[in-house]
Design a protein around this motif. Structure first.
Motif, PDB file in Angstrom:
ATOM      1  N   ASP A   1      -1.622  -4.234  -3.976  1.00 35.94           N
ATOM      2  CA  ASP A   1      -2.772  -4.611  -4.807  1.00 35.94           C
ATOM      3  C   ASP A   1      -2.314  -5.385  -6.045  1.00 35.94           C
ATOM      4  N   THR A   2      -1.222  -4.931  -6.660  1.00 33.23           N
ATOM      5  CA  THR A   2      -0.691  -5.622  -7.831  1.00 33.23           C
ATOM      6  C   THR A   2      -0.271  -7.037  -7.476  1.00 33.23           C
ATOM      7  N   LEU A   3       0.408  -7.189  -6.353  1.00 34.79           N
ATOM      8  CA  LEU A   3       0.868  -8.515  -5.951  1.00 34.79           C
ATOM      9  C   LEU A   3      -0.297  -9.468  -5.689  1.00 34.79           C
ATOM     10  N   VAL A   4      -1.303  -9.003  -4.995  1.00 33.21           N
ATOM     11  CA  VAL A   4      -2.464  -9.847  -4.716  1.00 33.21           C
ATOM     12  C   VAL A   4      -3.161 -10.215  -6.025  1.00 33.21           C
ATOM     13  N   TYR A   5      -3.291  -9.243  -6.923  1.00 35.67           N
ATOM     14  CA  TYR A   5      -3.910  -9.521  -8.221  1.00 35.67           C
ATOM     15  C   TYR A   5      -3.124 -10.584  -8.986  1.00 35.67           C
TER      16      TYR A   5
END
Length: 361
Positions: free
Chosen positions: A207-211
């Motif tokens: 989720d952090t990477l996509v954000y």
């Protein structure tokens, strides 16, 4: 509040529970604390009716490093970065390569003390283009890192987070709004690995990477430490590479790094160079443009190529820039294709040095 008295620095990201405890809302561990209890990271502690960060203004040490050591290969290559960390970690990686810092419980007598302004000024004096929050995960000292970032930006110094990306949504937004670049550890691509070997979960990291990739302007590179028999199978490397290509895009650089026996995994053999070369080829075959090998000497795995014509654009020998062939616009001089990242007209010349710096009084 900006200062080096860390013992009672008020922390953000918590709320009171009906049963009298306080819950830390910084990361997905959601630690629930009675008075004087510390979270799993060890550095966030309940004191009375609030939560404090016990390491604000303190560091396990400062060093000037090459930016490629973070590793960041597409963020002002050859430049120097003032690097520091604190103590503690919100993961429990059995293979931690910095366990003496991340798992320390006796740091108060050892730490340099420095205000955000002192750190920014030290970076300016040393001629560093950026300051890196590294060695342990800056997520757990987010308030300190964000204040340092503000002080750095006032002096035109860039900021770099080296992190596992294990953080909740609101602090994620606040924290990365202060960062110019990040290297995120994608430690594996299975929930089983994350749960058993790090004590955490995979999805929050994804989720952090996509954000970061789609909702910020932070320059992002990924690192995966390949551990023999645990996360280095062809199947897992293929799945990881496909996910990066699909969800983040082919221009996000990926670094496959070699494990050495350490911490709670002393009996696992070091990663052979052949594993890194194989992983790199798998990632390239899945459409990734920029795949690097780390902790081994591998010239091809250190080289930045043009994604269009495959010309060598940046050639490295470990952390030393040997050849730099980008135009002033950051493009390939042969075909004109732009290289993804942030580049100066000329590479920096800091080289492979590591210079300890003391900021304490």
């Amino acid at each position: 509040m900006n200062g080096s008295d860390s013992t009672s620095y008020p922390a953000q990201y918590w709320h009171a529970l009906d049963d009298g405890r306080i819950q830390c809302d910084l990361c997905p561990r959601d630690c629930k604390l009675h008075d004087q209890q510390r979270g799993a990271c060890f550095v966030r502690q309940r004191q009375g009716d609030g939560l404090v960060l016990t390491t604000y203004g303190r560091s396990s040490g400062f060093c000037i490093d090459p930016i490629e050591k973070k590793p960041l290969n597409h963020f002002y290559p050859g430049s120097s970065v003032l690097s520091f960390g604190t103590a503690g970690c919100n993961l429990a990686c059995k293979f931690c390569q910095n366990w003496d810092i991340s798992k320390s419980r006796d740091m108060d007598r050892l730490m340099d003390q420095a205000s955000p302004e002192q750190i920014a000024e030290a970076a300016v004096r040393a001629g560093c283009r950026s300051v890196a929050f590294t060695y342990n995960d800056p997520v757990i000292f987010a308030e300190y890192a964000m204040d340092v970032a503000d002080a750095c930006h006032e002096r035109d110094i860039k900021t770099v987070a080296v992190t596992a990306g294990y953080i909740h949504e609101q602090p994620r937004r606040d924290f990365f709004a202060k960062m110019d670049a990040a290297n995120v550890d994608l430690k594996a691509f299975t929930e089983d690995f994350y749960f058993k070997l790090t004590g955490s979960h995979l999805q929050p990291v994804l989720d952090t990477l996509v954000y970061l990739r789609h909702e910020t302007k932070v320059w992002v590179e990924l690192t995966t430490l390949l551990i023999p028999g645990h996360n280095d199978s062809d199947q897992e490397l293929t799945a990881l590479s496909q996910w990066v290509a699909r969800e983040l895009g082919p221009d996000v650089p990926v670094h496959f790094s070699a494990f050495h026996p350490d911490h709670k995994m002393p009996d696992v053999p070091a990663t052979p160079k052949s594993t890194l070369v194989r992983a790199r080829q798998i990632a390239l075959d899945q459409g990734l443009h920029h795949v690097y090998t780390g902790n081994v000497h591998h010239a091809e795995g250190d080289t930045s190529h043009c994604p269009q014509c495959n010309s060598h654009l940046i050639e490295r020998d470990w952390y030393q820039i040997k050849r730099y062939r980008l135009t002033a616009e950051g493009s390939c001089p042969d075909c004109g294709t732009a290289l993804a990242g942030h580049f100066a007209e000329q590479a920096g010349h800091f080289g492979a040095r590591r210079i300890p710096v003391y900021l304490g009084a």
